[in-house]
Every structure is written in C-alpha cells, then in structure tokens.
Design an enzyme around this catalytic site. Structure first.
Site, PDB file in Angstrom:
ATOM      1  N   ALA A  10      15.051   9.423  -1.270  1.00 42.48           N
ATOM      2  CA  ALA A  10      15.491   8.634  -2.418  1.00 42.48           C
ATOM      3  C   ALA A  10      15.733   7.172  -2.082  1.00 42.48           C
ATOM      4  O   ALA A  10      15.784   6.324  -2.960  1.00 42.48           O
ATOM      5  CB  ALA A  10      16.762   9.232  -3.011  1.00 42.48           C
ATOM      6  N   GLY A  11      15.875   6.879  -0.786  1.00 41.26           N
ATOM      7  CA  GLY A  11      16.208   5.504  -0.400  1.00 41.26           C
ATOM      8  C   GLY A  11      15.035   4.558  -0.608  1.00 41.26           C
ATOM      9  O   GLY A  11      13.878   4.970  -0.600  1.00 41.26           O
ATOM     10  N   ARG A  15      15.568  -1.734   4.990  1.00 45.18           N
ATOM     11  CA  ARG A  15      15.172  -2.447   6.203  1.00 45.18           C
ATOM     12  C   ARG A  15      13.656  -2.630   6.316  1.00 45.18           C
ATOM     13  O   ARG A  15      13.171  -3.380   7.151  1.00 45.18           O
ATOM     14  CB  ARG A  15      15.735  -1.706   7.429  1.00 45.18           C
ATOM     15  CG  ARG A  15      17.245  -1.806   7.536  1.00 45.18           C
ATOM     16  CD  ARG A  15      17.835  -0.723   8.441  1.00 45.18           C
ATOM     17  NE  ARG A  15      17.907   0.586   7.767  1.00 45.18           N
ATOM     18  CZ  ARG A  15      18.426   1.693   8.318  1.00 45.18           C
ATOM     19  NH1 ARG A  15      18.877   1.658   9.559  1.00 45.18           N
ATOM     20  NH2 ARG A  15      18.468   2.822   7.643  1.00 45.18           N
ATOM     21  N   GLU A 154      28.079   7.813  13.167  1.00 43.45           N
ATOM     22  CA  GLU A 154      27.037   6.826  12.892  1.00 43.45           C
ATOM     23  C   GLU A 154      27.224   5.605  13.781  1.00 43.45           C
ATOM     24  O   GLU A 154      28.349   5.234  14.128  1.00 43.45           O
ATOM     25  CB  GLU A 154      27.101   6.403  11.413  1.00 43.45           C
ATOM     26  CG  GLU A 154      26.601   7.461  10.463  1.00 43.45           C
ATOM     27  CD  GLU A 154      25.211   7.931  10.820  1.00 43.45           C
ATOM     28  OE1 GLU A 154      24.248   7.166  10.650  1.00 43.45           O
ATOM     29  OE2 GLU A 154      25.065   9.076  11.304  1.00 43.45           O
ATOM     30  N   ARG A 332     -21.851   0.112   0.399  1.00 40.01           N
ATOM     31  CA  ARG A 332     -20.756   0.229  -0.558  1.00 40.01           C
ATOM     32  C   ARG A 332     -20.770   1.612  -1.212  1.00 40.01           C
ATOM     33  O   ARG A 332     -21.708   2.384  -1.020  1.00 40.01           O
ATOM     34  CB  ARG A 332     -20.853  -0.913  -1.572  1.00 40.01           C
ATOM     35  CG  ARG A 332     -20.543  -2.272  -0.917  1.00 40.01           C
ATOM     36  CD  ARG A 332     -20.965  -3.422  -1.786  1.00 40.01           C
ATOM     37  NE  ARG A 332     -20.431  -3.311  -3.136  1.00 40.01           N
ATOM     38  CZ  ARG A 332     -20.885  -4.000  -4.177  1.00 40.01           C
ATOM     39  NH1 ARG A 332     -21.911  -4.841  -4.030  1.00 40.01           N
ATOM     40  NH2 ARG A 332     -20.334  -3.851  -5.356  1.00 40.01           N
ATOM     41  N   TYR A 365     -30.466  -6.916  -0.481  1.00 47.30           N
ATOM     42  CA  TYR A 365     -29.428  -6.327  -1.329  1.00 47.30           C
ATOM     43  C   TYR A 365     -30.096  -5.309  -2.231  1.00 47.30           C
ATOM     44  O   TYR A 365     -30.994  -5.649  -3.019  1.00 47.30           O
ATOM     45  CB  TYR A 365     -28.725  -7.400  -2.189  1.00 47.30           C
ATOM     46  CG  TYR A 365     -27.854  -6.748  -3.250  1.00 47.30           C
ATOM     47  CD1 TYR A 365     -26.820  -5.898  -2.872  1.00 47.30           C
ATOM     48  CD2 TYR A 365     -28.103  -6.921  -4.613  1.00 47.30           C
ATOM     49  CE1 TYR A 365     -26.048  -5.244  -3.813  1.00 47.30           C
ATOM     50  CE2 TYR A 365     -27.329  -6.278  -5.572  1.00 47.30           C
ATOM     51  CZ  TYR A 365     -26.304  -5.436  -5.162  1.00 47.30           C
ATOM     52  OH  TYR A 365     -25.543  -4.780  -6.096  1.00 47.30           O
ATOM     53  N   ARG A 439     -46.374 -14.607  -8.408  1.00 45.49           N
ATOM     54  CA  ARG A 439     -45.940 -15.865  -7.796  1.00 45.49           C
ATOM     55  C   ARG A 439     -47.037 -16.877  -8.058  1.00 45.49           C
ATOM     56  O   ARG A 439     -48.198 -16.526  -8.310  1.00 45.49           O
ATOM     57  CB  ARG A 439     -45.709 -15.700  -6.293  1.00 45.49           C
ATOM     58  CG  ARG A 439     -46.956 -15.359  -5.539  1.00 45.49           C
ATOM     59  CD  ARG A 439     -46.718 -15.176  -4.034  1.00 45.49           C
ATOM     60  NE  ARG A 439     -48.007 -15.070  -3.385  1.00 45.49           N
ATOM     61  CZ  ARG A 439     -48.297 -14.206  -2.432  1.00 45.49           C
ATOM     62  NH1 ARG A 439     -47.379 -13.382  -1.983  1.00 45.49           N
ATOM     63  NH2 ARG A 439     -49.496 -14.182  -1.911  1.00 45.49           N
TER      64      ARG A 439
HETATM   65  C1  UD1 Z   1      20.279   8.973   9.314  1.00 46.92           C
HETATM   66  C2  UD1 Z   1      21.523   9.685   9.866  1.00 46.92           C
HETATM   67  C3  UD1 Z   1      21.630   9.406  11.369  1.00 46.92           C
HETATM   68  C4  UD1 Z   1      20.365   9.875  12.060  1.00 46.92           C
HETATM   69  C5  UD1 Z   1      19.137   9.247  11.426  1.00 46.92           C
HETATM   70  C6  UD1 Z   1      17.887   9.903  11.983  1.00 46.92           C
HETATM   71  C7  UD1 Z   1      23.191   9.751   8.087  1.00 46.92           C
HETATM   72  C8  UD1 Z   1      24.438   9.150   7.552  1.00 46.92           C
HETATM   73  N1  UD1 Z   1      22.694   9.200   9.185  1.00 46.92           N
HETATM   74  O1  UD1 Z   1      20.495   7.584   9.496  1.00 46.92           O
HETATM   75  O2  UD1 Z   1      22.751  10.091  11.902  1.00 46.92           O
HETATM   76  O3  UD1 Z   1      20.430   9.554  13.442  1.00 46.92           O
HETATM   77  O4  UD1 Z   1      19.121   9.438   9.991  1.00 46.92           O
HETATM   78  O5  UD1 Z   1      16.722   9.253  11.565  1.00 46.92           O
HETATM   79  O6  UD1 Z   1      22.708  10.716   7.533  1.00 46.92           O
HETATM   80  N2  UD1 Z   1      18.387   8.824   1.602  1.00 46.92           N
HETATM   81  C9  UD1 Z   1      18.509   9.302   0.307  1.00 46.92           C
HETATM   82  N3  UD1 Z   1      19.575   8.916  -0.437  1.00 46.92           N
HETATM   83  C10 UD1 Z   1      20.537   8.102   0.039  1.00 46.92           C
HETATM   84  C11 UD1 Z   1      20.416   7.628   1.363  1.00 46.92           C
HETATM   85  C12 UD1 Z   1      19.337   8.003   2.116  1.00 46.92           C
HETATM   86  O7  UD1 Z   1      17.653  10.057  -0.162  1.00 46.92           O
HETATM   87  O8  UD1 Z   1      21.484   7.833  -0.706  1.00 46.92           O
HETATM   88  C13 UD1 Z   1      17.218   9.234   2.383  1.00 46.92           C
HETATM   89  C14 UD1 Z   1      16.331   8.076   2.768  1.00 46.92           C
HETATM   90  O9  UD1 Z   1      15.316   7.891   1.802  1.00 46.92           O
HETATM   91  C15 UD1 Z   1      15.765   8.524   4.105  1.00 46.92           C
HETATM   92  C16 UD1 Z   1      16.820   9.452   4.667  1.00 46.92           C
HETATM   93  O10 UD1 Z   1      17.650   9.791   3.591  1.00 46.92           O
HETATM   94  O11 UD1 Z   1      14.547   9.240   3.974  1.00 46.92           O
HETATM   95  C17 UD1 Z   1      17.634   8.839   5.777  1.00 46.92           C
HETATM   96  O12 UD1 Z   1      18.249   7.646   5.320  1.00 46.92           O
HETATM   97  P1  UD1 Z   1      18.353   6.384   6.268  1.00 46.92           P
HETATM   98  O13 UD1 Z   1      19.026   5.312   5.509  1.00 46.92           O
HETATM   99  O14 UD1 Z   1      17.046   6.087   6.875  1.00 46.92           O
HETATM  100  O15 UD1 Z   1      19.371   6.963   7.364  1.00 46.92           O
HETATM  101  P2  UD1 Z   1      19.536   6.436   8.845  1.00 46.92           P
HETATM  102  O16 UD1 Z   1      20.324   5.175   8.832  1.00 46.92           O
HETATM  103  O17 UD1 Z   1      18.259   6.419   9.553  1.00 46.92           O
HETATM  104 CA    CA Z   2      16.152   6.711   8.919  1.00 49.38          CA
END
Ligand code: UD1
Ligand code: CA
Length: 464
Positions: A10-11, A15, A154, A332, A365, A439
C-alpha cells in the site's frame, strides 16, 4: 493446516521519489510484486491477499483475478496494513504468511523453510531473519540471554546497542491467524515514525506469554528490500546474474555475463550464444544455435533456430530459422520473417511478411508489405506506404527482383518473377514476369563540361 498470505503493497515508496507505486517498479522487466506473488504461490499459499493503497487502482489492475485485494485508505504503518486484511480472514484459523511487496528475491523455498520452522516450533509467530554486515535501514532482531527472540526494534527507534545488532528482520513472517489479529488490535503508534508497526506484534505476543521464534535465511541477499533506487539497482543486478547463470547452466554460451541484460520471462535454447551488449526483453524466445549480439536488443521477439542478429533491434516480430539480421537493422513490430531471409545493414522493416529465402540486404525501408519467396530487394529500395492520411500495402510476388533505389508507391502490386528498373518510382502494378521501368531516359550533352569554365578543376595532384 491451511496457509494464507498477506502481501503489503500500500505504500507509495516515498524513498523511491516516484509517481509509480514502488511495488510496480520493474526488476528484470517484471513488476517487483510479481516475484513475491510467485514465491507465495510456490510455497503453497491457497489464499493471497494484497493490501493496496497508494495508486491502488494501478496495483489492482496488474493483479486482477489472481489475488484478493483489500484497500488501506491511509498508510499508517505495516501493522495497520495487515489489519485491513482482517475482515477477509474472519473465522480463518490457519497460518498466515505476511510479507512485503518490495523483497522480490525471496524464493518459495525460503518461505517453506519459514513455514516448516513455524509449524515445527508450534509458536504464535516466526520471523525470517538474516545476518547482514551492513544492517542499516532494517529492523533489528532482539534476543534475550538465552537466545530467544523478544522483539524487533526499528532502525529509527534503536539505541546504540540495538544498532550494533546485525541480525535483521526480513519483513517476512508466519503467524497463527488468531494470535496475529489479537496482537494487531493492541498496537499503538508510539514510536519515532508515529506508525502502527507490524514488528511490535512480536514483542506483544512474547509479553502475552505466546511462543515466538526466528529462523535465519541461508542466503542473506534474498531478503534484500527495495526502498531506494540504489537498492533497486542492486537487487536488479543480483536478479539478472541469477537469470544469466540459469541460462548458462541450461546450455547457453555467454562470453561476458556482466554486459548482457536478460529479462525474467525470456527463454533461450541450447548452444545459442549471447554476445556482449545485448538486451533480451519481455517475452522474447530465442531458439537453439542462435548467435545474438554483439549489440542486439530483442523485445518480445520470437526467434527459431540458427538465427543471427548483430547490432540490431527487433521488436514484436518472429524470425524463422536461419534468418540473419544486421548489422544496423531495425525490425519493428508485426513482422514475420521467413526461413533463411537476410535482413542486412541499415534496413528498417515494419508490419511486413518477408517470404522464405528473400533478401533485403542494404539501405531499405519496407513497411506494410508482403513479399513472396526468394525476392531480392535492391539497395536503397523503399516502400512509400504513407500518403499523409493512411498506410497502404505493397505486394511483391515470389522470385521478383526489385532494382536498386526503387520507390514502391503503395498501394501497389508487383507480380511474380517481375523486375523493376533501378531508380524507378513504381506507381502502377507490374504484372508477372514484366519489367517495370519508371524513370526519365538519360541524355548526354557532348563537350558540355568544357564550356562551363571553372566547373571541373584540372588540379590533379601535382607531379613530384
Ligand atoms: C519494514 C520493517 C523492518 C524490516 C523491513 C524489511 C516495519 C515497521 N518495519 O521496514 O523491520 O527490516 O521492512 O524490508 O514493519 N506498507 C503498507 N502500508 C503502510 C506501510 C507500509 O502497505 O502503511 C507496505 C509497503 O508498501 C511495503 C511494506 O509495507 O511494501 C514495507 O514498508 P516499508 O516502508 O518499506 O518498511 P521498511 O521501512 O522497509
Ligand atoms: Ca522496505
């Protein structure tokens, strides 16, 4: 015991600094979440739930019909994300694999190792961990004096002693369903990021007297998570090396594995050679005994056996056995190139059928054309297939000989065993066996250059 999987996707991937949701960024030509999906399916998960949020529609569109999707309206943390899957799993009493969509190198075997360890230990939660020399960015595994796992901290919440820990959380877990949702219901966002951390479930379960366990993955790189584009490139490099090594072990020669790029979906037959600076992309299939490269790019191309392609681009087309392409050709989409055809240098083909044994050797071509067998196309010949409004077809019958620098103004049909005069602009059909010449006749004006004083300089290199 049933096995369900919840994949967090969902994220946004803040970064990554991208408008594209992180899990859709391609690794070796495939959205990274596809690999995670393969792994959970391979591990035998009978239900797969994907939590989507940022650009949910785009992620759902990719996964339609293959998984159950549930939306996380606001990204309040990984724990909050898993909680969204709760309603879909009411009454479910099996094990749940939880993993992130951003760790595409993890394999089905790794997940099976985790599930087996979890079931063997008869615990509420098992976390897959890895020992890293550079643990930066990952959650750290905290163990007590007896070596038992007590929690995950974390990076942003860790003190100096915890930061020194090199055993990290892969973000991949196996939970007993009931225990997981009990722990999730109690999460609070009192941490550096103000999020509901899934990782806190481990400590909560431990404190509640439940069993928690950790199992180390044998190859640490396989839990590599992608948070930035630097990590994306690192994972891509690892993935590509695996792909090339698999091909080499299956009988393909690759003189320099570091300079070729092969997508995950590509197949190459044995005794083929892939030379440096070559890209094999999409659903490309290469037959046996082919020589690809140097400098070739094949995108969704299908090559039969014994095909040679050098310094050329081929997209969305099929090449029958024994075809040679290049150097410096561009094929192509929607071309079907027959057996033994030669497509030579500085040739562009588009949406054309080239019959077996035909040759388009230089500077042409050919678009929207259908060529029979053993047609010879003289250097510089082009199809004039576009009149500014629409594209028109050109047909050339078998064994015809198109003179150099012929313009074939479409729509136009050249019969079988017909010939066109070099330099002709052919606007009308040429019947079978006929010569089409179009021609102006040459005229010579005798003595003409002498009358144009200064036009021809008589300055040959002076004698010594
Ligand atoms: C997370 C773990 C960390 C672990 C790492 C491994 C947590 C708090 N931390 O950190 O301990 O070492 O993964 O890669 O769990 N996501 C959602 N909804 C949210 C937040 C995140 O669906 O509200 C999803 C993101 O899309 C992603 C995954 O969860 O696919 C991980 O989120 P991310 O922010 O990458 O976590 P990390 O900081 O890597
Ligand atoms: Ca991650």
């Amino acid at each position: 015991m049933p096995l369900a999987a919840v994949i967090l996707a969902a994220g946004q991937g803040t970064r990554m600094k991208s408008a594209l949701p992180k899990v859709l960024h391609p690794v070796a030509g495939r959205p990274m979440i596809e690999y995670v999906l393969d792994a959970v399916r391979g591990a035998g998960a009978d239900r797969v739930i994907v939590v989507v949020g940022y650009e949910a529609g785009a992620v759902e569109a990719l996964l339609t019909d293959r998984v159950e999707a549930v939306r996380q309206p606001e990204q309040l943390g990984t724990g909050h994300a898993v909680l969204q899957a709760g309603p879909l799993l009411t009454g479910y009493d099996g094990d749940i694999l939880v993993l992130c969509g951003d760790t595409p190198l993890v394999t089905a075997e790794d997940l099976l190792t985790l599930v087996r360890a979890h079931r063997g230990a008869k615990v509420a939660a098992t976390v897959l961990t890895a020992e890293l020399s550079k643990p930066e960015g990952y959650g750290r595994i905290i163990r007590d004096a007896g070596g038992g796992v007590t929690g995950i901290v974390e990076q942003k919440d860790a003190g100096p002693a915890e930061l020194a820990v090199r055993e990290v959380n892969s973000g991949i877990y196996c939970f007993a369903a009931g225990a997981l949702f009990d722990a999730l219901a109690e999460l609070t966002p009192d941490n550096a990021q103000g999020e509901y951390y899934l990782t806190d479930c481990v400590r909560r379960l431990k404190e509640a007297g439940q069993g928690v366990f950790a199992v180390r993955i044998p190859v640490a790189t396989r839990i590599s998570g992608i948070n930035t584009r630097v990590q994306l490139a690192r994972v891509e490099a690892l993935m590509r090396r695996e792909i090339v090594e698999r091909l080499m072990l299956s009988g393909v020669t690759v003189p320099d594995p570091s300079s070729i790029f092969i997508d995950a979906g590509v197949r190459v037959g044995r005794d083929s050679v892939v030379y440096p600076f070559t890209f094999l992309e999409g659903q490309t299939v290469v037959g046996e005994r082919c020589r690809i490269g140097p400098g070739a790019r094949l995108v969704d191309a299908t090559l039969a056996d014994g095909v040679e392609v050098q310094y050329a681009v081929v997209k969305g087309s099929s090449l029958a056995s024994g075809v040679t392409v290049g150097p410096f050709a561009y094929i192509r989409p929607d071309c079907a190139i027959g057996e033994g055809v030669k497509v030579g240098d500085f040739v562009e083909l588009k949406k054309s059928v080239i019959g077996p044994g035909s040759k388009v050797p230089h500077l042409s071509y050919i678009g929207d054309a259908t060529l029979g067998e053993n047609v010879n196309i003289g250097a510089g010949t082009i199809t004039c297939n576009y009149d500014g409004r629409r594209k028109w077809p050109t047909r050339i019958g078998s064994r015809s000989f198109i003179g150099s620098n012929t313009n074939l103004v479409a729509p136009v049909n050249i019969g079988e065993e017909a010939v066109t005069g070099a330099g002709s602009t052919i606007t009308r059909d040429v019947p079978d066996g006929a010569l089409g010449v179009a021609r102006a006749r040459q005229e010579n004006l005798p003595g003409w250059s002498g009358r144009q004083s200064g036009l021809i300089k008589k300055s040959f290199p002076p004698d010594e």
